[in-house]
Design an enzyme around this catalytic site. Structure first.
Site, PDB file in Angstrom:
ATOM      1  N   ASP A 218      22.760 -22.780   5.162  1.00 52.97           N
ATOM      2  CA  ASP A 218      24.067 -22.410   4.599  1.00 52.97           C
ATOM      3  C   ASP A 218      23.975 -21.023   3.952  1.00 52.97           C
ATOM      4  OD1 ASP A 218      25.227 -25.115   5.091  1.00 52.97           O
ATOM      5  OD2 ASP A 218      23.681 -25.682   3.647  1.00 52.97           O
TER       6      ASP A 218
ATOM      7  N   GLU B  87      21.052 -24.065  12.238  1.00 48.38           N
ATOM      8  CA  GLU B  87      21.966 -23.121  12.889  1.00 48.38           C
ATOM      9  C   GLU B  87      21.421 -21.691  12.885  1.00 48.38           C
ATOM     10  OE1 GLU B  87      26.173 -23.513  12.098  1.00 48.38           O
ATOM     11  OE2 GLU B  87      26.467 -21.347  12.297  1.00 48.38           O
TER      12      GLU B  87
HETATM   13  O1  TRH Z   1      17.142 -24.775   6.847  1.00 49.80           O
HETATM   14  P1  TRH Z   1      18.022 -25.341   7.885  1.00 49.80           P
HETATM   15  O2  TRH Z   1      17.745 -26.725   8.265  1.00 49.80           O
HETATM   16  O3  TRH Z   1      19.457 -25.205   7.406  1.00 49.80           O
HETATM   17  C1  TRH Z   1      20.666 -25.821   7.760  1.00 49.80           C
HETATM   18  C2  TRH Z   1      21.161 -26.554   6.543  1.00 49.80           C
HETATM   19  O4  TRH Z   1      20.479 -27.739   6.430  1.00 49.80           O
HETATM   20  C3  TRH Z   1      22.618 -26.805   6.640  1.00 49.80           C
HETATM   21  O5  TRH Z   1      23.078 -27.702   5.630  1.00 49.80           O
HETATM   22  C4  TRH Z   1      23.042 -27.265   7.991  1.00 49.80           C
HETATM   23  O6  TRH Z   1      24.422 -27.164   8.012  1.00 49.80           O
HETATM   24  C5  TRH Z   1      22.477 -26.371   9.050  1.00 49.80           C
HETATM   25  O7  TRH Z   1      21.042 -26.289   8.934  1.00 49.80           O
HETATM   26  C6  TRH Z   1      22.868 -26.775  10.428  1.00 49.80           C
HETATM   27  O8  TRH Z   1      17.918 -24.436   9.217  1.00 49.80           O
HETATM   28  P2  TRH Z   1      18.493 -22.991   9.576  1.00 49.80           P
HETATM   29  O9  TRH Z   1      19.964 -23.028   9.768  1.00 49.80           O
HETATM   30  O10 TRH Z   1      17.701 -22.492  10.673  1.00 49.80           O
HETATM   31  O11 TRH Z   1      18.184 -22.088   8.299  1.00 49.80           O
HETATM   32  C7  TRH Z   1      16.914 -21.680   7.921  1.00 49.80           C
HETATM   33  C8  TRH Z   1      16.981 -20.329   7.223  1.00 49.80           C
HETATM   34  O12 TRH Z   1      15.747 -20.057   6.566  1.00 49.80           O
HETATM   35  C9  TRH Z   1      17.234 -19.158   8.175  1.00 49.80           C
HETATM   36  O13 TRH Z   1      18.119 -18.239   7.581  1.00 49.80           O
HETATM   37  C10 TRH Z   1      15.869 -18.530   8.323  1.00 49.80           C
HETATM   38  C11 TRH Z   1      15.288 -18.774   6.967  1.00 49.80           C
HETATM   39  N1  TRH Z   1      13.810 -18.761   6.882  1.00 49.80           N
HETATM   40  C12 TRH Z   1      13.194 -17.785   6.128  1.00 49.80           C
HETATM   41  O14 TRH Z   1      13.864 -16.910   5.567  1.00 49.80           O
HETATM   42  N2  TRH Z   1      11.833 -17.800   6.032  1.00 49.80           N
HETATM   43  C13 TRH Z   1      11.061 -18.718   6.657  1.00 49.80           C
HETATM   44  O15 TRH Z   1       9.818 -18.676   6.525  1.00 49.80           O
HETATM   45  C14 TRH Z   1      11.725 -19.724   7.439  1.00 49.80           C
HETATM   46  C15 TRH Z   1      10.900 -20.752   8.156  1.00 49.80           C
HETATM   47  C16 TRH Z   1      13.090 -19.714   7.523  1.00 49.80           C
END
Ligand code: TRH
Length: 377
Positions: A19, A273
């Site tokens: 998010d 996402e």
């Molecule tokens: O973390 P996610 O599972 O996030 C979401 C939320 O759960 C949300 O509520 C839901 O609606 C959505 O999924 C579908 O996965 P996502 O979307 O990939 O987000 C992860 C974020 O973290 C992304 O911006 C990349 C960042 N990230 C870092 O900055 N550093 C890291 O080391 C990693 C592994 C990720």
């Protein structure tokens, strides 16, 4: 002539980092590429700090990378019309504080109000994208859907992204992360997934394989399988090799470095996402672990995406379905699944690059959103 000067974006962290990850990207891009004054209201600064370590979790208001970040503590605030921006975005249908909506209703002209929705490849999105919804007191809200076709809002993508990727030097980045020359020479896989992914079985298949694999796992991800494999606590810096597989636990890196990790690997396991979209811009094959929903609604969404993306990649589609518990049949033979996926890797790389070009043609979400906003004033 730009009609808008200010934009407010309301983000509630429901779970994890997606998010805030999406809102943060969008906010920065609107400042950098479109010159807007952006305020990001966010309720969870601790989650924000994980992807952006300069965030001060104690600050009510702070300026980060040109974006004003306000801690959105509750629904009680009183706002004046002067505080209301020209464009207001609620992310994932969050409830904007009633005092803010009151102030919106006192503005003349009324602000352009969007509900920015979640990403799905399902066809119904095209019929709902840009639909309006009448609100009390002369306000109108429009639905804005990201998506994979030119009848949707497209995907978030910064203008400089392709150039940055072109100039990127993977070996230097990977050695900064601590990888040895042997790991750099191996097939590199980044692994970001939810706890229910069948990681232990996949580790087992990789361990028994012939070709060396370096699996890079952010700290805290697949924690049980990582602990079982490494025999330790699985903290950042842990590196263990068994058979053909080396598992290396990385610290959770700042968001721009996560992009680089995706660029540097041969295959990326992503989730949710935002990482899912970034894997697409990395132009590398990827396996998506979709965020689980009630009644397996997510399986429908996964199939809708695979239908668009993986029509010519039956093994990638099969692997992705099984990774998400959506495959047909009994126990999964991960060695066979992996062998089939690896045999398809050339075609998967070609497809990843072609898909990227296809997505580019839809424009980028921030630009599409502002163009649409301009038609509403
Ligand atoms: O973390 P996610 O599972 O996030 C979401 C939320 O759960 C949300 O509520 C839901 O609606 C959505 O999924 C579908 O996965 P996502 O979307 O990939 O987000 C992860 C974020 O973290 C992304 O911006 C990349 C960042 N990230 C870092 O900055 N550093 C890291 O080391 C990693 C592994 C990720």
């Amino acid at each position: 002539m730009m009609k808008f000067r200010r934009l407010d974006l309301f983000c509630r962290v429901v779970d994890n980092y997606g998010d805030i990850g999406i809102c943060w990207r969008l906010a920065k891009q609107l400042v950098r590429e479109h010159g807007l004054a952006v305020t990001l209201y966010v309720d969870d600064l601790a989650s924000f700090r994980r992807i952006c370590p300069v965030v001060d979790v104690a600050a009510e208001r702070q300026l980060v990378d040109g974006v004003t970040v306000r801690h959105w503590r509750d629904q009680d605030g009183v706002y004046t019309p002067a505080e209301v921006a020209d464009i207001v975005i609620e992310f994932f249908a969050v409830d904007i504080p009633p005092g803010y909506v009151d102030a919106m209703a006192q503005c003349e002209p009324r602000p352009v109000w969007f509900n920015l929705e979640g990403l799905t490849a399902e066809e119904w999105v095209e019929g709902c994208h840009r639909l309006s919804s009448m609100q009390p007191r002369g306000l109108t809200k429009h639905f804005f859907f990201p998506g994979f076709t030119d009848k949707t809002g497209g995907l978030l993508r910064e203008a400089e992204l392709a150039q940055q990727r072109l100039q990127f030097e993977p070996a230097a980045f990977l050695s900064q992360l601590g990888l040895t020359p042997a790991e750099i020479a191996a097939t590199k896989v980044s692994l970001f997934c939810y706890p229910h992914a069948p990681v232990a079985a996949l580790f087992d298949a990789w361990r028994q394989g012939d070709a060396p694999i370096a699996c890079l796992v952010p700290e805290g991800v697949a924690a049980d399988a990582v602990r079982a494999f490494t025999g330790g606590d699985g903290g950042a810096g842990t590196v263990v090799t068994r058979g053909a597989l080396t598992v290396r636990v990385l610290p959770f890196v700042p968001q721009p470095d996560y992009d680089k990790l995706l660029w540097a690997c041969d295959l990326n396991f992503v989730r949710g996402e935002d990482s899912f979209v970034r894997a697409q811009w990395a132009g590398k094959p990827f396996i998506w672990h979709i965020y689980p929903q009630d009644e397996n609604l997510h399986h429908k969404k996964l199939r809708a995406f695979l239908q668009r993306y993986a029509g010519e990649l039956p093994h990638l589609a099969d692997f992705a379905l099984r990774w998400n518990g959506a495959g047909n049949g009994a126990a999964d033979d991960w060695r066979a699944l992996w062998a089939a996926l690896a045999a398809e890797s050339g075609a998967a790389t070609t497809r990843a690059e072609a898909w990227q070009q296809q997505m580019l043609a839809n424009g980028d979400l921030a630009g599409n959103l502002l163009s649409f906003a301009a038609t509403l004033r």
